[in-house]
Design a protein around this motif. Structure first.
Motif, mmCIF file in Angstrom:
data_model
loop_
_atom_site.group_PDB
_atom_site.id
_atom_site.type_symbol
_atom_site.label_atom_id
_atom_site.label_comp_id
_atom_site.label_asym_id
_atom_site.label_seq_id
_atom_site.Cartn_x
_atom_site.Cartn_y
_atom_site.Cartn_z
ATOM 1 N N LEU A 26 24.647 -30.543 32.623
ATOM 2 C CA LEU A 26 24.821 -29.089 32.522
ATOM 3 C C LEU A 26 25.121 -28.706 31.079
ATOM 4 O O LEU A 26 24.587 -27.703 30.568
ATOM 5 C CB LEU A 26 25.959 -28.639 33.444
ATOM 6 N N SER A 27 25.934 -29.495 30.409
ATOM 7 C CA SER A 27 26.279 -29.211 29.014
ATOM 8 C C SER A 27 25.068 -29.327 28.103
ATOM 9 O O SER A 27 24.914 -28.544 27.158
ATOM 10 C CB SER A 27 27.384 -30.170 28.552
ATOM 11 N N ILE A 28 24.183 -30.300 28.363
ATOM 12 C CA ILE A 28 22.957 -30.426 27.571
ATOM 13 C C ILE A 28 22.084 -29.186 27.737
ATOM 14 O O ILE A 28 21.552 -28.642 26.769
ATOM 15 C CB ILE A 28 22.175 -31.691 27.967
ATOM 16 N N ILE A 40 11.694 -22.022 29.820
ATOM 17 C CA ILE A 40 11.944 -22.547 28.470
ATOM 18 C C ILE A 40 10.845 -22.085 27.522
ATOM 19 O O ILE A 40 11.108 -21.620 26.405
ATOM 20 C CB ILE A 40 12.026 -24.085 28.488
ATOM 21 N N LEU A 41 9.584 -22.186 27.963
ATOM 22 C CA LEU A 41 8.463 -21.750 27.126
ATOM 23 C C LEU A 41 8.509 -20.249 26.873
ATOM 24 O O LEU A 41 8.292 -19.790 25.751
ATOM 25 C CB LEU A 41 7.140 -22.128 27.796
ATOM 26 N N PHE A 58 17.252 -18.512 16.225
ATOM 27 C CA PHE A 58 16.440 -19.125 17.270
ATOM 28 C C PHE A 58 17.385 -19.803 18.243
ATOM 29 O O PHE A 58 18.011 -20.812 17.921
ATOM 30 C CB PHE A 58 15.475 -20.147 16.666
ATOM 31 N N ILE A 59 17.521 -19.261 19.453
ATOM 32 C CA ILE A 59 18.546 -19.746 20.370
ATOM 33 C C ILE A 59 17.959 -20.437 21.593
ATOM 34 O O ILE A 59 18.569 -20.486 22.636
ATOM 35 C CB ILE A 59 19.480 -18.606 20.813
ATOM 36 N N ILE A 113 19.464 -26.881 25.147
ATOM 37 C CA ILE A 113 18.235 -26.198 25.560
ATOM 38 C C ILE A 113 18.386 -24.683 25.530
ATOM 39 O O ILE A 113 17.512 -23.964 25.059
ATOM 40 C CB ILE A 113 17.807 -26.684 26.961
ATOM 41 N N PHE A 114 19.503 -24.152 26.027
ATOM 42 C CA PHE A 114 19.720 -22.704 26.051
ATOM 43 C C PHE A 114 21.050 -22.342 25.384
ATOM 44 O O PHE A 114 21.967 -21.855 26.040
ATOM 45 C CB PHE A 114 19.736 -22.177 27.489
ATOM 46 N N PRO A 115 21.197 -22.573 24.081
ATOM 47 C CA PRO A 115 22.490 -22.323 23.415
ATOM 48 C C PRO A 115 22.714 -20.850 23.094
ATOM 49 O O PRO A 115 22.841 -20.447 21.945
ATOM 50 C CB PRO A 115 22.382 -23.162 22.142
#
Length: 248
Positions: free
Chosen positions: A159-161, A195-196, A214-215, A166-168
Motif C-alpha cells: 500500500l505504501s509503494i 496510471i496511464l 509530476f505526481i 506510484i500515486f504520490p
C-alpha cells in the motif's frame, strides 16, 4: 507542430523512498517471496533513480494534443500492455479495469481491514488533508516494523509503494483514493488504465504551462522509457532500435 519550451520547470519530488528501500533490504527471502506471490516484482521501482533532466526533456517532447512523445519521425507512447508487463503483478487481470464503486467501506473500515488494527488505533492516526482523509506514512512505517502478522506487513508495505511511488499525491501520506484502488486489487482489477490516464494528464499539464509537479509514477515511466533503447557501454538511450525492447 509541437511547441516546445526552452526550459521546463518540472518537479518529481518524492519523499520517504529511502525508508521503503531500507525496510525491503532488511526483509529475509521468505517475506520477499510472499511479496512476489501477492504483488509481483513491484519492489524494483525503489531502485529506479529519477533523473530530473531526463524528465524535463521528456516533458518538452510530449505532444498533449495527441498524447504521445514525438521526436523527428519517432512517436512513442506507453501502452496498457507495456505497463502491465512493467508492474509484474500476477494478481491483476487486464480485462477487469479499475473504477471507483459508489458503495464502499469507509476510510477507517478499509484501513482496519488492511492493517488488522483496532478501530481506536486507526481513528487516532487519520488526518485531514484538504478534502481527503489520509494516514501519515510514519504511522504505516512503524506498523510495518513491528506488526506480528507477516501477511499484514506485506500488505501495508505494498500500500505504501502505491501511494509513495506510484500515486504520490499527498507527500508523506496515504490518501483515500489510493486506499480504494489498493483495496480493489483483491478483486484482481488492473490499475494500469488509471496510471496511464493520470500520467498523460500530468505530462500534458506540465507541458502546456512549462512547469509543474509530476505526481504520478516517475519510476514506472522511466522504466518504460529505458525499455525502448539499447544499452551501449552501460549508457542508456544512445542508439534507438525499432526491433529491440526488453518489454517483448
Amino acid at each position: 507542430m509541437s511547441k516546445l519550451w526552452d526550459f521546463t520547470r518540472i518537479s518529481v519530488t518524492q519523499k520517504n523512498l529511502h525508508e521503503l528501500k531500507e525496510i525491503w533490504d532488511q526483509w529475509d527471502d521468505e517475506i520477499k517471496q510472499l511479496f512476489y506471490r501477492e504483488y509481483g516484482n513491484l519492489s524494483y521501482l525503489l531502485d529506479v533513480k529519477v533523473d530530473n533532466h531526463l524528465f524535463r526533456a521528456l516533458t518538452q517532447y510530449w505532444n498533449h494534443a495527441y498524447s504521445y512523445f514525438t521526436s523527428g519521425k519517432v512517436d512513442l507512447v506507453p501502452t496498457v500492455e507495456e505497463y502491465t508487463t512493467l508492474l509484474r503483478c500476477p494478481r491483476i487481470q487486464v480485462d477487469k479495469v479499475y473504477s471507483r464503486v459508489a458503495n464502499v467501506l469507509t476510510f477507517l473500515k478499509r484501513l482496519m481491514n488492511i492493517t488488522g488494527m483496532s478501530e481506536p488505533w486507526v481513528a487516532a492516526q487519520i488526518k485531514q488533508k484538504g478534502d481527503s482523509k489520509c494516514i501519515p506514512w510514519k504511522s504505516l512505517r512503524d506498523l510495518i516494523l513491528v506488526h506480528p502478522n507477516t501477511k499484514k506487513r506485506v500488505n501495508i508495505f505494498t500500500l505504501s509503494i502505491y501511494e509513495l511511488v506510484i500515486f504520490p499525491k499527498v507527500l508523506g501520506h496515504v490518501d483515500n483514493a489510493v486506499l480504494d484502488l489498493f483495496d480493489r486489487l483483491d478483486k484482481r482489477v488492473t490499475p494500469v488504465s488509471i496510471i496511464l490516464a493520470k500520467t498523460f494528464r500530468y505530462l500534458s499539464a506540465c507541458q502546456r504551462v512549462g512547469e509543474g509537479r509530476f505526481i504520478e509514477c516517475a519510476q514506472l515511466l522511466l522504466a518504460w522509457f529505458h525499455g525502448h533503447f539499447w544499452k551501449v557501454e552501460k549508457v542508456f538511450y544512445r542508439v534507438f532500435s525499432e526491433d529491440y525492447s526488453p518489454l517483448k
